[in-house]
Design a protein around this motif. Structure first.
Motif, short mmCIF file in Angstrom:
data_model
loop_
_atom_site.label_atom_id
_atom_site.label_comp_id
_atom_site.label_asym_id
_atom_site.label_seq_id
_atom_site.Cartn_x
_atom_site.Cartn_y
_atom_site.Cartn_z
N GLY A 290 0.80 -1.34 -0.03
CA GLY A 290 -0.13 0.04 -0.09
C GLY A 290 0.89 1.39 -0.01
O GLY A 290 0.43 2.21 -0.60
N LEU A 291 1.72 1.45 0.80
CA LEU A 291 2.71 2.41 0.56
C LEU A 291 3.73 2.56 -0.49
O LEU A 291 3.75 3.71 -0.74
CB LEU A 291 3.83 2.58 2.01
N ALA A 292 3.76 1.76 -1.11
CA ALA A 292 4.44 1.83 -2.37
C ALA A 292 3.54 2.18 -3.61
O ALA A 292 4.11 2.61 -4.60
CB ALA A 292 5.23 0.65 -2.67
N ASN A 293 2.26 1.86 -3.59
CA ASN A 293 1.51 2.16 -4.81
C ASN A 293 1.28 3.60 -5.30
O ASN A 293 1.01 3.66 -6.57
CB ASN A 293 0.31 1.52 -4.38
N ALA A 294 1.32 4.38 -4.29
CA ALA A 294 1.10 5.83 -4.88
C ALA A 294 2.19 6.36 -5.95
O ALA A 294 1.87 6.89 -6.84
CB ALA A 294 1.19 6.93 -3.66
N SER A 295 3.48 5.80 -5.82
CA SER A 295 4.50 5.97 -6.65
C SER A 295 4.36 5.15 -8.04
O SER A 295 4.59 5.83 -8.82
CB SER A 295 5.85 5.50 -5.96
N TYR A 296 3.94 4.09 -7.67
CA TYR A 296 3.53 3.35 -9.15
C TYR A 296 2.76 3.86 -9.74
O TYR A 296 2.68 4.05 -10.97
CB TYR A 296 3.13 1.76 -8.69
N LEU A 297 1.43 4.24 -9.29
CA LEU A 297 0.25 5.04 -10.12
C LEU A 297 0.94 6.38 -10.59
O LEU A 297 0.34 6.51 -11.82
CB LEU A 297 -0.62 5.23 -9.08
N GLU A 298 1.56 7.06 -9.66
CA GLU A 298 2.18 8.46 -10.45
C GLU A 298 3.01 8.15 -11.65
O GLU A 298 3.21 8.97 -12.44
CB GLU A 298 2.93 9.21 -9.28
N ASN A 299 3.73 7.18 -11.50
CA ASN A 299 4.54 6.72 -12.58
C ASN A 299 4.07 5.98 -13.70
O ASN A 299 4.98 5.31 -14.58
CB ASN A 299 5.92 6.45 -11.98
N ASN A 300 2.88 5.46 -13.70
CA ASN A 300 2.19 4.60 -14.70
C ASN A 300 2.96 3.33 -14.68
O ASN A 300 2.97 2.84 -16.09
CB ASN A 300 2.11 5.31 -16.04
N ILE A 301 3.33 2.89 -13.62
CA ILE A 301 3.83 1.66 -13.61
C ILE A 301 2.77 0.44 -13.06
O ILE A 301 1.98 0.81 -12.09
CB ILE A 301 4.83 1.30 -12.48
N LYS A 302 2.48 -0.59 -13.83
CA LYS A 302 1.54 -1.55 -13.84
C LYS A 302 1.57 -2.23 -12.42
O LYS A 302 2.76 -2.71 -12.00
CB LYS A 302 1.45 -2.67 -14.83
N ILE A 303 0.72 -2.28 -11.55
CA ILE A 303 0.51 -2.81 -10.19
C ILE A 303 0.43 -4.41 -10.46
O ILE A 303 -0.86 -4.74 -10.97
CB ILE A 303 -0.15 -2.26 -9.56
N LYS A 304 1.01 -5.27 -9.85
CA LYS A 304 0.60 -6.72 -10.01
C LYS A 304 -0.14 -7.34 -8.95
O LYS A 304 0.16 -6.75 -7.95
CB LYS A 304 1.74 -7.69 -10.42
#
Length: 360
Positions: free
Chosen positions: A217-231
């Motif tokens: 959960g704490l890492a997902n904001a960065s993934y979303l901000e940088n358009n990185i797919k979340i598995k």
């Protein structure tokens, strides 16, 4: 040890480690008064270790920094802490969540932060570590978590296992936010359902299912901000701002935030922001009230001793702040308001009734 960083026990982001009522101001005062002792004792310990190892020993104590952070929100507060307590620096954290150049936060979460009021920033028990955790209401993590609970699928798939530290059910360790752990605990609770009240049952169920997967959960904001797919399983975003976030309500540039810190401009648009010391004091008063009200029937003498110590430390802290305001030209624009608030919280603390220990 080259730096001693003093952080507010409650008025901070992320995990919160409450003191026994010791407030930020009195703690900083002690560091100020005993800095030379700290430097000398640290030097003596280092010299002893170096001599034992046959290494070069410095002729004089090395440089040592004392810094502070936790809820600072204005240039006036920043400047006062630096000068009065003779600090080497003052840290800022949560306001930078509204600075896209400095932090990676997805658009939805940043909007939540912009619109967050005091009531939306709260001290939760969502951390699997069992330590109180400052967070924000309405996050996508909260939505996904509640959806799984409603579908009787509570818990995370626990893909990272970084916090699989509970040895209660498995010697190898299980994360208390995982589905594996929560399934077992919910089954155990179901067995007790007929022996406890409906209110107690719901409270116990909530204490099990409120835990959240911080690793993802704490890492997902960065993934979303940088358009990185979340598995993997949808966990949504967890964010951990401090309570000070409630008074910052707009996205700003890095330049403007720096200018705000040093008093060249202001990014604050609210006039109702409490002083950093008062905000922390309120949180500690509320914390003690909650500790006492939430206590079970079988209160121990140790708990009562701790609450009395907590209460006395708050009273002493308030007395310290009253003296600080009287003897220094600080916070002049809000001095009368701060003095009135100190009297208000002193009355609340005085009125707090700590239970007496009854030997059965």
């Amino acid at each position: 040890m080259s730096e001693y960083r003093i952080e507010s026990g409650l008025n901070c982001g992320g995990h919160a480690f409450a003191t026994d009522g010791f407030l930020l101001g009195p703690i900083l005062e002690e560091f100020k008064q005993k800095k030379d002792q700290l430097i000398q004792s640290a030097h003596e310990l280092m010299v002893k270790a170096l001599v034992q190892k046959g290494l070069l020993v410095p002729e004089k104590p090395l440089a040592l920094k004392i810094t502070a952070q936790g809820g600072v929100g204005t240039a006036e507060e920043h400047d006062f802490l630096l000068k009065y307590y003779q600090l080497d620096s003052v840290g800022w954290g949560s306001p930078f969540l509204l600075v896209p150049e400095a932090t990676s936060v997805d658009k939805h979460t940043r909007e939540l932060l912009i619109n967050a009021q005091e009531k939306d920033l709260y001290l939760s028990q969502i951390s699997p570590l069992g330590v109180p955790f400052n967070t924000l209401r309405g996050t996508t993590n909260e939505l996904f978590k509640q959806k799984r609970i409603a579908e009787s699928k509570a818990g995370s798939s626990c893909p990272k296992r970084f916090l699989a530290l509970s040895k209660e059910l498995d010697a190898k360790g299980i994360c208390t936010s995982s589905k594996q752990y929560q399934d077992i605990k919910l089954e155990e609770l179901e067995i007790q359902r007929e022996t406890v009240s409906a209110e107690t049952y719901e409270k116990m169920k909530f204490s099990i299912t409120e835990k959240a997967c911080l690793c993802v959960g704490l890492a997902n904001a960065s993934y979303l901000e940088n358009n990185i797919k979340i598995k993997g399983q949808e966990q949504g975003v967890i964010i951990c701002p401090g309570p000070n976030m409630a008074y910052f309500d707009q996205e700003v540039s890095l330049s403007d935030m720096v200018q705000h810190i040093y008093g060249n401009t202001s990014v604050l648009r609210t006039i109702h922001r409490p002083n950093v010391f008062i905000k922390e004091l309120k949180m500690y008063v509320d914390y003690l009230k909650n500790e006492i009200s939430e206590a079970s029937d079988d209160i121990t003498s140790a708990q009562i001793k701790k609450w009395n110590l907590f209460k006395n430390n708050l009273i002493e802290g308030i007395a310290y702040y009253k003296e600080l305001l009287q003897s220094n030209n600080c916070f002049e624009n809000k001095k009368k308001e701060i003095q009135n608030q100190l009297e208000q919280y002193l009355s609340e603390v005085d009125a707090l009734v700590v239970p007496e220990f009854v030997l059965v």
